[in-house]
Design an enzyme around this catalytic site. Structure first.
Site, PDB file in Angstrom:
ATOM      1  N   TYR A 125      -2.587  -0.768  10.258  1.00  0.00           N
ATOM      2  CA  TYR A 125      -2.524  -1.317   8.869  1.00  0.00           C
ATOM      3  C   TYR A 125      -1.131  -1.180   8.018  1.00  0.00           C
ATOM      4  O   TYR A 125      -1.009  -2.100   7.470  1.00  0.00           O
ATOM      5  CB  TYR A 125      -3.618  -0.583   8.090  1.00  0.00           C
ATOM      6  CG  TYR A 125      -4.045  -1.022   6.595  1.00  0.00           C
ATOM      7  CD1 TYR A 125      -4.462  -2.090   6.222  1.00  0.00           C
ATOM      8  CD2 TYR A 125      -3.549  -0.054   5.705  1.00  0.00           C
ATOM      9  CE1 TYR A 125      -4.710  -2.448   4.803  1.00  0.00           C
ATOM     10  CE2 TYR A 125      -3.677  -0.255   4.302  1.00  0.00           C
ATOM     11  CZ  TYR A 125      -4.313  -1.413   3.995  1.00  0.00           C
ATOM     12  OH  TYR A 125      -4.288  -1.792   2.540  1.00  0.00           O
TER      13      TYR A 125
ATOM     14  N   LYS B 195       1.548  -3.905   6.438  1.00  0.00           N
ATOM     15  CA  LYS B 195       2.100  -3.868   5.038  1.00  0.00           C
ATOM     16  C   LYS B 195       3.602  -3.621   4.946  1.00  0.00           C
ATOM     17  O   LYS B 195       4.338  -4.327   4.401  1.00  0.00           O
ATOM     18  CB  LYS B 195       1.509  -2.701   4.126  1.00  0.00           C
ATOM     19  CG  LYS B 195       0.137  -2.637   3.970  1.00  0.00           C
ATOM     20  CD  LYS B 195      -0.312  -3.950   2.968  1.00  0.00           C
ATOM     21  CE  LYS B 195      -1.789  -3.946   2.884  1.00  0.00           C
ATOM     22  NZ  LYS B 195      -2.284  -5.215   2.105  1.00  0.00           N
TER      23      LYS B 195
ATOM     24  N   SER C  97       0.838  -1.252  -0.086  1.00  0.00           N
ATOM     25  CA  SER C  97       0.030   0.051   0.061  1.00  0.00           C
ATOM     26  C   SER C  97       0.924   1.100   0.183  1.00  0.00           C
ATOM     27  O   SER C  97       1.874   0.983   0.489  1.00  0.00           O
ATOM     28  CB  SER C  97      -0.824  -0.119   1.295  1.00  0.00           C
ATOM     29  OG  SER C  97      -1.383   1.356   1.468  1.00  0.00           O
TER      30      SER C  97
END
Ligand code: UDP
Length: 224
Positions: A38, A42, A14
């Site tokens: 989050y 990643k 991302s």
């Protein structure tokens, strides 16, 4: 994956790994950081991928850093359907449009952007899917332009045919070159052409022809 002989991986990372970038546009060389849990997942998985590649060069991994995927398949049959309140902008807008929600909350109108609201880089999901296909193609071995030895060809044919090919090793054939193979760059860039089939498929199809037509187009009699 390694246990199953698959060492090619496309990872959905991302743009969040760029954290709050100091300038734009973001390039792959930018420093990476995590600004939320989050993003940390990643970043950690990217690190694991880099370590894996460094520990075993057979691994071929492409990390795709998605920005903001939006849209749906043009058929109208496949699209995003988030559970609960959508976190992302466009799924929320969509639900307002169909009457599932009253209004969109715009998070901030005092940024120093063209209209004061946050700016992102939106990408159609179909373009994103095409990007994955391009990544997969990049990972797959070049089918030609790499050079295969006599013994490698024989082994591949034995594998495809299930037949043992007896060998007699002799001296060099006069005039033979040691190594010859092509550069495939010009054909790729100018013709946008790439070979689809490798040695395995070549041998498989050749054996298919040979086993169905062991004497070629004629009969055994005509070949005597
Ligand atoms: N945004 C908004 N209202 C919403 C959801 C998002 O104003 O209900 C804004 C958000 O602040 C950001 C932009 O829309 O400026 C894109 O947000 P999204 O969560 O879709 O993507 P991300 O911030 O993860 O890039």
């Amino acid at each position: 994956m390694a246990a199953h002989g698959c060492k090619n991986l496309v990872f959905s990372s991302s743009a969040t790994v760029y954290g709050w970038p100091k300038k734009v546009p973001c390039t792959e060389e930018f420093p990476l950081s995590a600004v939320n849990p989050y993003g940390r997942t990643k970043l950690f998985i990217e690190e694991i991928c880099r370590d894996l590649r460094n520990s075993d060069s057979q691994w071929k991994i492409i990390l795709l850093r998605y920005f903001n995927p939006v849209g749906a398949h043009p058929s109208g049959l496949i699209g995003e359907d988030p559970r609960g309140t959508p976190n992302n902008l466009m799924p929320f807008v969509q639900q307002v449009a169909v009457g599932r929600r009253q209004a969109l909350t715009v998070f901030g109108k005092d940024y120093s952007t063209k209209d004061g609201t946050g700016v992102r880089d939106y990408i159609h999901v179909v373009d994103l899917a095409d990007g994955h296909i391009a990544a997969l193609k990049k990972l797959s071995d070049p089918k030609i332009g790499k050079g295969t030895s006599v013994l490698e060809m024989v082994t591949a044919f034995e594998k495809a045919s299930g037949k043992k090919i007896p060998l007699q090793i002799a001296g060099r054939r006069p005039g033979d070159a040691e190594v010859v193979y092509a550069s495939i760059k010009k054909a790729e860039t100018e013709l946008k052409w790439k070979a689809k089939y490798g040695i395995e498929e070549m041998c498989k199809d050749q054996w298919n022809w040979a086993s169905k037509n062991p004497f070629g187009y004629g009969s055994l009699e005509s070949k005597k």
